[in-house]
Design an enzyme around this catalytic site. Structure first.
Site, PDB file in Angstrom:
ATOM      1  N   GLY A 162     -66.059   7.047 -61.775  1.00 25.60           N
ATOM      2  CA  GLY A 162     -65.694   5.673 -62.123  1.00 25.60           C
ATOM      3  C   GLY A 162     -64.456   5.696 -62.998  1.00 25.60           C
ATOM      4  N   LYS A 163     -63.822   4.582 -63.130  1.00 25.27           N
ATOM      5  CA  LYS A 163     -62.698   4.468 -64.070  1.00 25.27           C
ATOM      6  C   LYS A 163     -62.523   3.004 -64.411  1.00 25.27           C
ATOM      7  CE  LYS A 163     -59.800   7.380 -65.966  1.00 25.27           C
ATOM      8  NZ  LYS A 163     -60.114   8.788 -66.270  1.00 25.27           N
TER       9      LYS A 163
END
Ligand code: NAD
Length: 420
Positions: free
Chosen positions: A108-109
């Site tokens: 994720g980011k």
């Protein structure tokens, strides 16, 4: 949306790297499609009142690449260039990185398009709290666990912890990693990414021992990753002869004292004017002669304009995505640079984040020595596995690292099947 993402230069680069490895793995079209595209792309607006009294609306993003192997894990970035395509690319890289390291996470980011250098502490706190509230339905210790990245730090993680705890009605330390130790953060997490970069650069150096007599290093970016990488290299007896940050670059042929430089940056906010150093051009610094070059700032800084001129023996990618696809081709053709690709090189951060998450779930605190020794063991194993996979299959080391990560995800997806 596919076309929009593929038009973005950073996402395009991540997609090209994926395609090359998927070709090597001979992934079927259906598995390839399922692996390539992110599960969720979240965009939010963040209205804040600036200290001047003016109201401003910022844009924030969170991309969750896959949840197939566990909660997504990845940093939160505050930087003016942040946009959905960049965040999606960084989430994809995190996905392969977690799988390569054998961590039970997807990638994720997140990010907010803002310039933290021009914002007060109070404004940063407001942005962090509002961003967290906007994405609250999508995060949790079993769904999405954030960590610091460019422009954010352990204080940012403390504010996120507070927002989440306020809504939950109790402290949930496993909601983020990279938080202060007093809030059940992990010993060793702050230095983990930079330490891991330096540890692998030194391991690569050992493999090339006969070639390098008095090793030197150059580091671009002197934030969390760059400064700790430099400090660990110095502790190994490797001279750090040049560093840069957003304000400029400095050089000292006899080596810079890294702890003094860290104090100088803490006091002045910049590497400039460090006693005993001379000013150099930041772009020229990248092509100066050295044993180890560590880009530890932005994406796409090694490109077709400078790849042929690099004079390093080892290119250790502390930053995510610092080398463009065209530069990769030039480096492969040259054949004289040992590349440690980002998803392996900077994996110390997420590995230590995993340790922090485990400690939080167990309500148990490990010592710094325990953390860093576990980290070294896992980094060394991953490095040796990637290098021998590359050699065995006669493929570039970046393709090897990505392929090991992508295969893990593809296998899990195939085994789980497709719902409904
Ligand atoms: P940071 O905000 O702590 O530091 C960034 C540094 O880069 C600062 O010194 C800044 O001045 C410098 N910089 C910015 N623009 C620059 C430019 N144009 N030229 C030279 N220097 C410039 O960020 P960080 O956490 O150290 O992250 C750096 C990179 O490492 C990013 O690509 C990030 O995604 C990656 N990374 C970070 C972690 C982590 O644990 N923090 C983990 C894995 C990867």
């Amino acid at each position: 949306m596919r076309e929009d993402l593929l038009r973005h230069p950073v996402f395009k680069m991540a997609a090209e790297q994926f395609d090359r490895s998927a070709d090597f793995l001979k992934l079927t079209e259906d598995v390839r499609e399922r692996c390539k595209w992110p599960k969720r792309l979240i965009t939010v607006t963040i209205p804040i009142k600036r200290d001047s009294g003016k109201t401003e609306v910022l844009f924030g993003y969170r991309v969750q690449h896959h949840l197939s192997r566990g909660p997504v894990k990845g940093g939160l970035r505050f930087h003016p260039n942040v946009d959905l395509g960049e965040v999606a690319a960084l989430a994809m890289w995190m996905n392969w990185k977690c799988a390569l390291m054998g961590l039970p996470f997807g990638g994720g980011k997140g990010g907010v398009a803002c310039d933290p250098r021009t914002m007060s502490n109070h404004e940063l706190e407001n942005v962090t709290r509002r961003y967290t509230s906007e994405i609250l339905p999508f995060i949790g210790p079993e769904t999405d666990v954030m960590a610091p990245d460019m422009g954010t730090n352990e204080q940012t993680m403390a504010w996120i912890t507070d927002v989440y705890a306020t809504h939950a009605g109790h402290l949930v330390p496993s909601i983020v990693t990279g938080k202060p130790v007093i809030l059940q953060g992990s010993e060793g997490r702050t230095e983990a990414t930079g330490h891991g970069v330096a540890f692998l650069a030194a391991r690569a150096l050992k493999r090339l021992n006969s070639k390098v007599k008095e090793p030197t290093a150059i580091v671009q970016g002197f934030g969390n990753v760059g400064s700790h990488a430099a400090r660990t290299l110095e502790s190994y007896g490797i001279k750090v002869i040049a560093v840069s940050d957003v304000t400029g670059a400095i050089h000292a042929a006899d080596g810079l004292s890294i702890s003094d430089l860290m104090d100088h940056v803490a006091k002045t906010g910049s590497v400039k004017d460090f006693p005993g150093s001379e000013v150099v051009n930041p772009d020229a610094m990248l092509t100066m002669k050295c044993s180890i070059l560590i880009p530890a700032a932005l994406e796409r800084v090694i490109d077709e304009s400078n790849a042929a001129d690099l004079q390093c023996v080892i290119l250790a990618e502390g930053a995510n995505g610092p080398t463009t696809t065209k530069a990769d081709a030039i480096i492969e053709k040259r054949g004289d640079i040992f590349l440690i690709p980002d998803i392996l090189c900077n994996a110390g951060g997420v590995t230590c984040s995993y340790f922090e998450w485990v400690q939080n779930l167990q309500r148990f605190q490990w010592s710094k020595q325990e953390v860093l020794s576990k980290l070294d063991t896992m980094m060394a194993q991953a490095f040796d596995r990637v290098v021998s996979f590359a050699e065995r299959n006669e493929i570039p080391i970046r393709v090897a690292a990505l392929s090991l990560g992508i295969k893990e995800v593809a296998d899990v997806k195939s085994q789980r099947g497709l719902y409904p």
